[in-house]
Design a protein around this motif. Sequence first.
Motif, PDB file in Angstrom:
ATOM      1  N   LEU A   7       0.848  -1.188   0.000  1.00 47.49           N
ATOM      2  CA  LEU A   7       0.000   0.000   0.000  1.00 47.49           C
ATOM      3  C   LEU A   7       0.885   1.240   0.000  1.00 47.49           C
ATOM      4  O   LEU A   7       1.824   1.324   0.796  1.00 47.49           O
ATOM      5  CB  LEU A   7      -0.896   0.039   1.244  1.00 47.49           C
ATOM      6  CG  LEU A   7      -1.915  -1.071   1.448  1.00 47.49           C
ATOM      7  CD1 LEU A   7      -2.569  -0.946   2.818  1.00 47.49           C
ATOM      8  CD2 LEU A   7      -2.967  -1.034   0.356  1.00 47.49           C
ATOM      9  N   VAL A  12      -3.262   4.014   1.701  1.00 44.44           N
ATOM     10  CA  VAL A  12      -3.423   3.987   3.163  1.00 44.44           C
ATOM     11  C   VAL A  12      -4.461   5.019   3.582  1.00 44.44           C
ATOM     12  O   VAL A  12      -5.350   4.737   4.392  1.00 44.44           O
ATOM     13  CB  VAL A  12      -2.072   4.233   3.883  1.00 44.44           C
ATOM     14  CG1 VAL A  12      -2.283   4.490   5.366  1.00 44.44           C
ATOM     15  CG2 VAL A  12      -1.122   3.062   3.675  1.00 44.44           C
ATOM     16  N   ASP A 104      -2.178  -2.625  14.010  1.00 45.19           N
ATOM     17  CA  ASP A 104      -1.786  -2.441  12.610  1.00 45.19           C
ATOM     18  C   ASP A 104      -1.861  -3.734  11.807  1.00 45.19           C
ATOM     19  O   ASP A 104      -2.369  -3.747  10.696  1.00 45.19           O
ATOM     20  CB  ASP A 104      -0.409  -1.783  12.496  1.00 45.19           C
ATOM     21  CG  ASP A 104       0.714  -2.587  13.127  1.00 45.19           C
ATOM     22  OD1 ASP A 104       0.440  -3.520  13.911  1.00 45.19           O
ATOM     23  OD2 ASP A 104       1.891  -2.266  12.850  1.00 45.19           O
ATOM     24  N   LEU A 133      -5.471  -2.783  10.271  1.00 44.45           N
ATOM     25  CA  LEU A 133      -5.151  -2.279   8.939  1.00 44.45           C
ATOM     26  C   LEU A 133      -4.873  -3.438   7.989  1.00 44.45           C
ATOM     27  O   LEU A 133      -5.377  -3.482   6.879  1.00 44.45           O
ATOM     28  CB  LEU A 133      -3.941  -1.333   9.002  1.00 44.45           C
ATOM     29  CG  LEU A 133      -3.527  -0.703   7.680  1.00 44.45           C
ATOM     30  CD1 LEU A 133      -4.616   0.218   7.143  1.00 44.45           C
ATOM     31  CD2 LEU A 133      -2.219   0.051   7.837  1.00 44.45           C
ATOM     32  N   VAL A 163       4.339  -2.036   8.507  1.00 38.72           N
ATOM     33  CA  VAL A 163       3.543  -0.829   8.325  1.00 38.72           C
ATOM     34  C   VAL A 163       4.376   0.363   8.781  1.00 38.72           C
ATOM     35  O   VAL A 163       4.861   0.387   9.914  1.00 38.72           O
ATOM     36  CB  VAL A 163       2.223  -0.904   9.133  1.00 38.72           C
ATOM     37  CG1 VAL A 163       1.422   0.378   8.961  1.00 38.72           C
ATOM     38  CG2 VAL A 163       1.397  -2.115   8.711  1.00 38.72           C
ATOM     39  N   TRP A 165       4.396   4.535   9.388  1.00 40.42           N
ATOM     40  CA  TRP A 165       3.530   5.690   9.623  1.00 40.42           C
ATOM     41  C   TRP A 165       4.353   6.951   9.513  1.00 40.42           C
ATOM     42  O   TRP A 165       5.484   7.003  10.000  1.00 40.42           O
ATOM     43  CB  TRP A 165       2.883   5.607  11.008  1.00 40.42           C
ATOM     44  CG  TRP A 165       1.985   4.419  11.140  1.00 40.42           C
ATOM     45  CD1 TRP A 165       2.243   3.269  11.799  1.00 40.42           C
ATOM     46  CD2 TRP A 165       0.683   4.263  10.566  1.00 40.42           C
ATOM     47  NE1 TRP A 165       1.178   2.402  11.679  1.00 40.42           N
ATOM     48  CE2 TRP A 165       0.209   2.989  10.937  1.00 40.42           C
ATOM     49  CE3 TRP A 165      -0.136   5.083   9.786  1.00 40.42           C
ATOM     50  CZ2 TRP A 165      -1.032   2.517  10.545  1.00 40.42           C
ATOM     51  CZ3 TRP A 165      -1.367   4.608   9.402  1.00 40.42           C
ATOM     52  CH2 TRP A 165      -1.812   3.336   9.779  1.00 40.42           C
ATOM     53  N   ASP A 172       3.771   7.060   4.991  1.00 41.77           N
ATOM     54  CA  ASP A 172       2.668   6.107   5.133  1.00 41.77           C
ATOM     55  C   ASP A 172       2.835   5.075   4.028  1.00 41.77           C
ATOM     56  O   ASP A 172       2.776   5.414   2.830  1.00 41.77           O
ATOM     57  CB  ASP A 172       1.318   6.785   4.969  1.00 41.77           C
ATOM     58  CG  ASP A 172       0.909   7.617   6.180  1.00 41.77           C
ATOM     59  OD1 ASP A 172       1.465   7.374   7.268  1.00 41.77           O
ATOM     60  OD2 ASP A 172       0.035   8.485   6.030  1.00 41.77           O
ATOM     61  N   VAL A 174       2.829   0.393   3.388  1.00 43.19           N
ATOM     62  CA  VAL A 174       2.843  -0.974   3.896  1.00 43.19           C
ATOM     63  C   VAL A 174       3.684  -1.796   2.937  1.00 43.19           C
ATOM     64  O   VAL A 174       3.478  -1.751   1.717  1.00 43.19           O
ATOM     65  CB  VAL A 174       1.411  -1.560   3.994  1.00 43.19           C
ATOM     66  CG1 VAL A 174       1.476  -2.995   4.516  1.00 43.19           C
ATOM     67  CG2 VAL A 174       0.541  -0.702   4.911  1.00 43.19           C
TER      68      VAL A 174
END
Length: 179
Positions: A7, A12, A104, A133, A163, A165, A172, A174
Amino acid sequence: MSQKVLLNAKEVNIILHRLACQLIEKHNDFSNTVLIGLQPRGVFLADRLAKILTEDYKVKNIQIGHLDITFYRDDFRRGEKTLEANETKINFLVEDKNIVFIDDVLYTGRSIRAALTAIQSFGRPNEIELLTLIDRRFSRHLPIQPDYRGRQVDVINNEKVKVNWKEHENEDAVYLIEK
């Protein structure tokens, strides 16, 4: 070690807004609902969702907490690595509340089992739901499934989902990382 983007930042963001809308559909005004991010990585997701709910969707009365499950894990004394506890911050009563645990990545389900045990120290909730997520669906050791999921991913055991952040890793995203 190779990595693949599962992602990107735009995806996200879309998923976070979809999850926020699903929470609004179920809990409406949040007067009897609390969000609890599981330490360490679930707190980034919980804080971001709370921000989206209050700023973008104008939901009032959002109560958010952080729960450390370190000493409730069944592998607490099994590894050679010393585990470090994180901060639990729950400044409200959970008695008869609807709780949404937020993490997450849902992998084996053991973190959620530990969270179910840990929350008992704060009272008896009316209902507990799980928002994640990433759901690694074929890796479960316990019969635990999310009520809200951002993305379902089929991952083999020698792969890891990471993940990132922007509040912590400055982006952001993944990733699927092959060990």
